[in-house]
Design a protein around this motif. Structure first.
Motif, short mmCIF file in Angstrom:
data_model
loop_
_atom_site.label_atom_id
_atom_site.label_comp_id
_atom_site.label_asym_id
_atom_site.label_seq_id
_atom_site.Cartn_x
_atom_site.Cartn_y
_atom_site.Cartn_z
N GLY A 33 1.00 -1.27 -0.02
CA GLY A 33 -0.14 -0.07 0.07
C GLY A 33 0.82 1.37 0.08
N GLY B 228 0.83 3.68 -3.02
CA GLY B 228 0.39 4.89 -2.65
C GLY B 228 1.41 5.98 -3.07
N LYS C 229 -3.05 0.48 -7.07
CA LYS C 229 -3.35 1.17 -5.72
C LYS C 229 -4.60 0.45 -5.13
N ALA D 212 -3.67 -3.16 -3.89
CA ALA D 212 -3.11 -3.28 -2.83
C ALA D 212 -4.23 -2.74 -1.74
N GLY D 213 -5.06 -2.12 -2.11
CA GLY D 213 -6.08 -1.63 -0.97
C GLY D 213 -7.11 -3.03 -0.64
N ARG E 67 -1.50 7.29 3.63
CA ARG E 67 -1.49 5.84 3.63
C ARG E 67 -1.76 5.10 5.01
N ILE F 290 -4.83 3.11 6.55
CA ILE F 290 -4.75 1.74 7.05
C ILE F 290 -5.38 1.64 8.65
#
Length: 823
Positions: free
Chosen positions: A440, A444, A452, A455-456, A722, A726
């Motif tokens: 991420g 990012g 992106k 990864a999310g 980022r 998270i």
């Protein structure tokens, strides 16, 4: 006699056009000279010289068959007499033939053509021809995977080019040395080679060399995830190649743009680019580009799950590539692609067969990017075969290889793949979480929305698997301290301008001063320091604040659109001008025009801007009348403009026009005391849905304070945004930070620098007045949330000393009576 003088004049003109890369003009002029050579009074030696010059011109516009025909005609005219001239002309003809073979992908044939001329004595031919032979040999051996021999030839070519001041040859050799460095994973060195070559070519108006350097730099940049910078360079290269008629360069540029689009997830655009590149390669007979077009189209089909079509494309590419260089870089890439394809088919044994071949080739070629990607694929295969520990070891080796090589995009893909492999193992969810978070962070900071999002999704899957997001509880249970941060409006001197450091407060005063007059301002500083923010502040605080603020990235304006972009145009004045259009100067009239990356303007572009800067008048393209404009110019750059003055890349009159007032924005590592207020602003205010308090693990905070921040505030905000996503309202922990920050954020020498930067002089008696000391104490206590022990550690003094300082400054009672200090 008259015709002979005219021929000699044309020869000089053709050679000059070739040096500047204006190949289409050189070719036209060569045809005119050839018609003059048909006369009987033109001696065979001169006619032969003209034929070879025309052959070179035909080669430069990719008329390869015509170039070979002209070489044959020239060689037929060579007599036995005049041996030195005959040797030089045969040598020059062989160079044209070898170049044609090289461009068609017949690398061994090119070397065979040059072989008889390797022993030619230096005195028999000009040094420029010898260095060109060495360059061709170096390029061929590079693509044949003979790296050591390639370097020897290229270094010898450079050794000849430097003493004879052959700028054209020097730039070509630097480009090839850059490719060698890139192949070894030395990306910064490669980029330096490409930029040096580009500067040499730009100064000498060598358009082909400038485009070649820009293209290779663009390819390197997109592989490192710097997509915007890469796209600008590749588009620029494509425009130059098209303008000089170098179709193989256009094909290569389209391949690079297509690959960049694939990285971004823009598959439809990628397919268009690859097909256009393949069509040009088919027409010109460019074997390498034909192979690459098929390879990259196969990648798109693989990403979309069309496995049979992808395999067909890969096999077609492999057949072409094995004819060009059986153990070259394209064969290496295809072996890895076929490994990925068989993994998608759930056939790990077949995948490993291709991957092992690819790994051997990558080690022989010293290609760190492909090596890392192959190790990742081998890790996937190991997981598929149930070899968990082997798979983990391979993934970690892949990540280490890619991190050392600086291949951020492939590193991010590796972390995503690793997290997905670990998801099915409950005992390894913590490691899956770390890899997902690291992916991420990497994506990012890049410009690929598709990755992106990937990864999310990976992070969300790990969260769902664990049944919760990371909150403060696991941190507290682990005995780690959590710091509460509250944002104070006192930190903001202007919207978005957050600072407590002396350097930034001085800059704020300079901004207010500059806003009081209309002179041009030059804002300099490293990338990411906030130069545009400073420019917008000057505009907002000035009398022009209610008028337009128009911003432009100078590096993004193509030469052929420059005047239209800045001055506007009339309808119908050129193809595509369907309506009247006002330019940026008219759009910004009454307000401010912000020229970002002003150092990227060419000297010709600077000349075009000088008149409007001096007179305040512009003329639209296609119009005869001038228009008055009232615009304040603010420029920004991260380059050393005084150094560019010395290299003649910047005009003095232009420099002094834009530099009536100079503001320098300090880097973040020079003002570390601003890091905590910036963290508070980002976590509590900047898009934080009105939250006024944030929580961050103390170890994470220290790591952020100690990191050197080469990307400055932009990099800090990218990391925090980022981490904020998270944490999802919970505590920002150390493991949510990127690996590069955790690895470099603990250097012991940074602690002393930070202590001195936060409040210099506090720990030293007599270092300043009592007023200065109390101000620094207040600042340190504010930054540490009122915690006296933390403030003492921050300032590098003992807890007892800070009490003494507080008593002496009369602050102790005030501190004790406050429930908390706002941050």
């Amino acid at each position: 006699m008259k015709d002979t003088e005219l021929i000699r004049t044309y020869v000089v003109e053709i050679e000059d056009l070739q040096k500047r890369g204006e190949y289409a003009k050189a070719c036209e002029r060569a045809k005119q000279v050839l018609s003059l050579c048909d006369r009987d009074d033109v001696d065979p030696g001169t006619r032969c010289e003209i034929l070879i010059l025309a052959a070179k011109s035909a080669y430069y516009v990719t008329s390869f068959d015509e170039a070979l025909r002209l070489c044959s005609t020239a060689e037929d005219l060579l007599g036995a007499n005049d041996a030195p001239a005959r040797t030089a002309r045969l040598f020059a003809s062989a160079l044209v033939r070898a170049n044609v073979s090289r461009r068609r992908g017949n690398l061994k044939e090119a070397l065979a053509i040059l072989e008889p001329h390797r022993q030619t004595a230096a005195g028999e031919v000009p040094p420029s021809l010898v260095s060109e032979r060495l360059l061709i040999e170096g390029a061929c051996r590079f693509y044949l995977n003979e790296i050591r021999s390639a370097e020897e030839s290229l270094e010898a070519a450079l050794g000849l080019a430097i003493p004879y001041a052959d700028a054209r040859m020097k730039s070509r050799v630097l480009i090839m040395l850059g490719l060698v460095a890139q192949n070894k994973g030395l990306h910064e060195a490669a980029l330096e080679y490409f930029d040096r070559a580009k500067d040499i070519c730009h100064a000498g108006s060598d358009h082909y060399g400038e485009a070649a350097a820009a293209l290779d730099a663009g390819i390197l940049l997109y592989r490192r995830g710097r997509f915007s910078s890469a796209e600008r360079r590749i588009e620029r290269a494509k425009e130059i190649f098209a303008s000089i008629g170098w179709s193989v360069g256009v094909s290569r540029s389209l391949l690079a743009l297509g690959s960049l689009s694939t990285y971004r997830g823009e598959f439809a655009r990628a397919v268009r680019c690859f097909r256009d590149a393949g069509r040009i390669a088919e027409q010109g007979g460019f074997a390498r580009e034909r192979a690459l077009a098929r390879e990259y189209l196969g990648d798109v089909h693989l990403d979309r799950g069309r496995l049979q079509t992808a395999e067909r494309r890969y096999r077609e590419c492999l057949r072409i590539a094995e004819d060009v260089a059986p153990e070259g870089d394209i064969v290496l890439e295809i072996e890895r692609r076929l490994g990925e394809l068989y993994l998608a088919k759930d056939d790990p044994a077949a995948a490993l067969s291709h991957l092992r071949k690819g790994l051997r080739l990558s080690q022989r070629l010293q290609n760190e990017l492909e090596k890392g990607a192959i190790l990742r694929c081998m890790g996937k295969a190991a997981f598929s075969l149930g070899a968990l520990s082997r798979g983990v070891a391979l993934f970690k080796k892949a990540a280490g290889t890619l991190q050392r090589a600086g291949c951020d995009f492939e590193l991010g893909k590796t972390h995503v793949a690793f997290a997905e492999m670990l998801l099915e193992n409950d005992d390894m969810l913590d490691e899956a979480w770390s890899s997902a978070v690291e992916a991420g962070h990497i994506f990012g900071a890049l410009e690929s929305e598709a990755w992106k999002a990937a990864a999310g999704r990976c992070i969300d899957r790990v969260i769902a698997r664990r049944g919760r997001r990371f909150q403060a509880d696991p941190v507290l249970r682990g005995g780690k301290k959590v710091v509460k941060i509250e944002y104070s409006p006192e930190f903001a001197r202007h919207e978005g301008f957050v600072a407590v450091s002396e350097a930034m407060l001085r800059l704020h005063e300079q901004v207010r001063f500059a806003a009081g007059f209309d002179r041009p301002v030059l804002v300099t500083g490293e990338t990411g320091t906030g130069k545009e923010l400073v420019a917008r502040m000057i505009h907002a605080l000035s009398a022009r604040g209610r008028r337009p603020f128009v911003a432009l990235n100078c590096a993004a304006v193509p030469d052929h659109l420059f005047e239209s972009e800045f001055f506007g145009h009339r309808r119908g004045c050129f193809t595509g001008a369907l309506t009247d259009r006002i330019g940026l100067f008219e759009e910004a009239t009454g307000g401010t025009l912000f020229l970002d990356e002003v150092g990227e303007l060419t000297t010709l572009q600077q000349v075009k801007l000088l008149r409007v800067l001096q007179e305040g008048r512009i003329r639209r393209v296609g119009e005869n009348r001038e228009r008055a404009v009232d615009v304040r110019i603010i420029s920004a750059t991260n380059q050393n403009l005084e150094e560019k003055l010395g290299q003649a890349a910047l005009r003095e009159d232009f420099y002094y026009r834009i530099n009536a007032e100079h503001l320098l924005v300090p880097s973040l590592r020079e003002r570390r005391e601003d890091i905590v207020p910036l963290i508070a602003f980002c976590l509590c205010m900047n898009g934080a849905d009105g939250r006024r308090v944030a929580r961050i693990e103390e170890a994470a905070l220290k790591c952020l304070q100690r990191y050197s921040w080469p990307g400055n505030v932009r990099e800090l905000f990218a990391v925090l945004e980022r981490a904020k996503y998270i944490a999802n309202g919970g505590t920002v922990t150390l493991e949510m930070l990127p690996e590069r920050i955790k690895a470099r954020g603990g250097a012991p020498d940074v602690v002393a620098a930070r202590q001195g930067a936060v409040a210099p002089g506090v720990a030293v008696r007599g270092a300043g007045t009592r007023v200065d000391s109390s101000q620094r104490l207040r600042k340190a206590l504010d930054l540490c949330g009122g915690n006296k022990a933390a403030a003492a550690r921050w300032l590098g003094i003992s807890r007892g000393t800070i009490y003494k300082e507080l008593r002496r400054s009369g602050l102790l009672d005030a501190v004790n009576n406050r429930n908390r200090f706002r941050m």
